[in-house]
Scaffold this active site. Structure first.
Site, short mmCIF file in Angstrom:
data_model
loop_
_atom_site.label_atom_id
_atom_site.label_comp_id
_atom_site.label_asym_id
_atom_site.label_seq_id
_atom_site.Cartn_x
_atom_site.Cartn_y
_atom_site.Cartn_z
N SER A 1 0.85 -1.19 0.00
CA SER A 1 0.00 0.00 0.00
C SER A 1 0.88 1.24 0.00
CB SER A 1 -0.89 0.02 1.24
OG SER A 1 -1.50 1.30 1.37
N TYR B 1 -1.46 -1.23 10.25
CA TYR B 1 -1.71 -1.55 8.83
C TYR B 1 -0.47 -1.21 8.00
CZ TYR B 1 -3.82 -1.33 4.14
OH TYR B 1 -4.10 -1.50 2.81
P1 NAP Z 1 -11.77 -5.43 -0.10
O1 NAP Z 1 -12.59 -4.88 -1.21
O2 NAP Z 1 -12.19 -5.23 1.31
O3 NAP Z 1 -11.56 -7.01 -0.37
C1 NAP Z 1 -10.83 -7.76 0.55
C2 NAP Z 1 -10.68 -9.17 0.05
O4 NAP Z 1 -9.82 -9.87 0.95
C3 NAP Z 1 -12.00 -9.92 0.00
O5 NAP Z 1 -12.01 -10.76 -1.13
C4 NAP Z 1 -11.97 -10.73 1.29
O6 NAP Z 1 -12.72 -11.96 1.23
C5 NAP Z 1 -10.49 -11.06 1.36
N1 NAP Z 1 -10.04 -11.43 2.71
C6 NAP Z 1 -10.11 -10.72 3.85
N2 NAP Z 1 -9.61 -11.43 4.88
C7 NAP Z 1 -9.21 -12.62 4.36
C8 NAP Z 1 -8.62 -13.79 4.91
N3 NAP Z 1 -8.34 -13.88 6.21
N4 NAP Z 1 -8.37 -14.84 4.07
C9 NAP Z 1 -8.66 -14.77 2.75
N5 NAP Z 1 -9.22 -13.69 2.18
C10 NAP Z 1 -9.49 -12.63 2.98
O7 NAP Z 1 -10.27 -4.88 -0.16
P2 NAP Z 1 -9.41 -4.21 -1.35
O8 NAP Z 1 -9.50 -2.75 -1.21
O9 NAP Z 1 -9.70 -4.84 -2.65
O10 NAP Z 1 -7.93 -4.61 -0.86
C11 NAP Z 1 -7.19 -5.64 -1.47
C12 NAP Z 1 -5.74 -5.46 -1.08
O11 NAP Z 1 -5.29 -4.18 -1.52
C13 NAP Z 1 -5.51 -5.48 0.44
O12 NAP Z 1 -4.32 -6.17 0.71
C14 NAP Z 1 -5.37 -4.02 0.80
O13 NAP Z 1 -4.59 -3.84 1.95
C15 NAP Z 1 -4.68 -3.48 -0.44
N6 NAP Z 1 -4.84 -2.06 -0.68
C16 NAP Z 1 -6.05 -1.50 -0.83
C17 NAP Z 1 -6.16 -0.13 -1.03
C18 NAP Z 1 -7.49 0.57 -1.18
O14 NAP Z 1 -7.52 1.81 -1.09
N7 NAP Z 1 -8.57 -0.12 -1.44
C19 NAP Z 1 -5.00 0.66 -1.12
C20 NAP Z 1 -3.77 0.02 -0.96
C21 NAP Z 1 -3.70 -1.33 -0.76
P3 NAP Z 1 -14.29 -12.02 1.67
O15 NAP Z 1 -15.06 -11.34 0.57
O16 NAP Z 1 -14.58 -13.49 1.76
O17 NAP Z 1 -14.40 -11.27 2.96
#
Ligand code: NAP
Length: 253
Positions: A148, A161
């Site tokens: 991130s 985080y």
């Molecule tokens: P999101 O929409 O909340 O999706 C999270 C995903 O992770 C879902 O598919 C969820 O599965 C899965 N998950 C959560 N806990 C888990 C576990 N213990 N085992 C397996 N799967 C799990 O999040 P996102 O924004 O797409 O984020 C994806 C990645 O990008 C993360 O690593 C996050 O830190 C990173 N990121 C995001 C942003 C942002 O602004 N969005 C910025 C930088 C980095 P379920 O649907 O089954 O709950």
């Protein structure tokens, strides 16, 4: 092109395992890699309906997908995730570590359970899949860990985080070197604020607008834009990128 392996130029019959692929960036990545010709494993933790919707979308577009539930923080579930992938698809070529959680609070106010969950999923979860990848990834493979841009933004409230993501970047560099001799490239991408549930949940509109405007592009990133960079690293064009953390954030930092 002489130095490219045939596995670098044809994604057909190659297998990509995407953790956290039921929603957000992981879902966009699973669909994009399927469109690029990979058979895709759609991992999720609890949201079966969302994972099935990703599989249906991939299949309707002529792709191949397998849905596997596994909590990435649990080593035996991650072992089963790899075992089922290999049973069904014959191997693993690309691992995308997208599963993650982001529960925010100032360090002085954060409870132990939130800290432990953040470390267990974001850091131990990545370790668990990398350990399996070390044992099972086919030669010529790729690993993309999702970090991130908070590792540079360092905003208040993001302590544990940001720490887990900085640790993921460190482990990315070490794992790159441990893959010497196997033709495996390992990178991290560091998205900026991206329009997913993880980012938007619980934030009032004025906070979302403020964060969106930190970028000179004056908007949030979209999951497809992050997936496009992951796909580049997983495909032929990413062949000479190794051991890097690539910030994909519209210039926010
Ligand atoms: P999101 O929409 O909340 O999706 C999270 C995903 O992770 C879902 O598919 C969820 O599965 C899965 N998950 C959560 N806990 C888990 C576990 N213990 N085992 C397996 N799967 C799990 O999040 P996102 O924004 O797409 O984020 C994806 C990645 O990008 C993360 O690593 C996050 O830190 C990173 N990121 C995001 C942003 C942002 O602004 N969005 C910025 C930088 C980095 P379920 O649907 O089954 O709950």
């Amino acid at each position: 092109m002489a130095n490219l392996h045939s596995s670098d130029t044809h994604n057909d019959h190659r297998v990509a395992l995407v953790t956290g692929a039921s929603r957000g960036i992981g879902a966009a990545t699973a669909k994009r890699l399927a469109a690029d010709g990979f058979a895709v494993v759609v991992n999720y933790a609890g949201n079966r309906e969302a994972a099935d919707a990703v599989r249906s979308d991939i299949e309707q577009n002529g792709g191949q997908a397998l849905v596997v539930q596994a909590d990435v923080s649990n080593p035996s579930e991650v072992k089963r995730l790899f075992d089922e992938t290999i049973d069904q698809f014959g191997g693993v070529d690309v691992l995308v570590n997208c599963a993650g959680v982001m529960d925010l609070a100032p360090i002085g106010e954060m409870d132990d359970a939130t800290f432990d969950k953040t470390v267990a999923i974001n850091l131990k979860g990545t370790f668990n899949t990398l350990r399996q990848a070390a044992q099972h990834l086919r030669d010529g493979g790729r690993v993309i860990n999702v970090s991130s841009s908070v590792t540079r933004l360092l905003q208040p409230g993001y302590g544990p985080y940001a720490a887990t993501k900085a640790a993921v970047e460190a482990m990315t560099g070490v794992f790159t070197k441990e893959m010497r001799g196997r033709d495996i490239r390992v990178n991290a991408i560091a998205p900026g604020p991206t329009a997913t549930e993880l980012f938007l949940e619980g934030k009032p509109d004025h906070v979302v607008d403020h964060i969106a405007n930190l970028s000179p592009m004056e908007r949030l990133g979209q999951p497809d834009e992050i997936a496009a960079m992951i796909a580049a690293l997983a495909g032929a064009h990413g062949g000479w990128v190794n051991g890097q953390t690539i910030h994909v954030n519209g210039g926010v930092i």
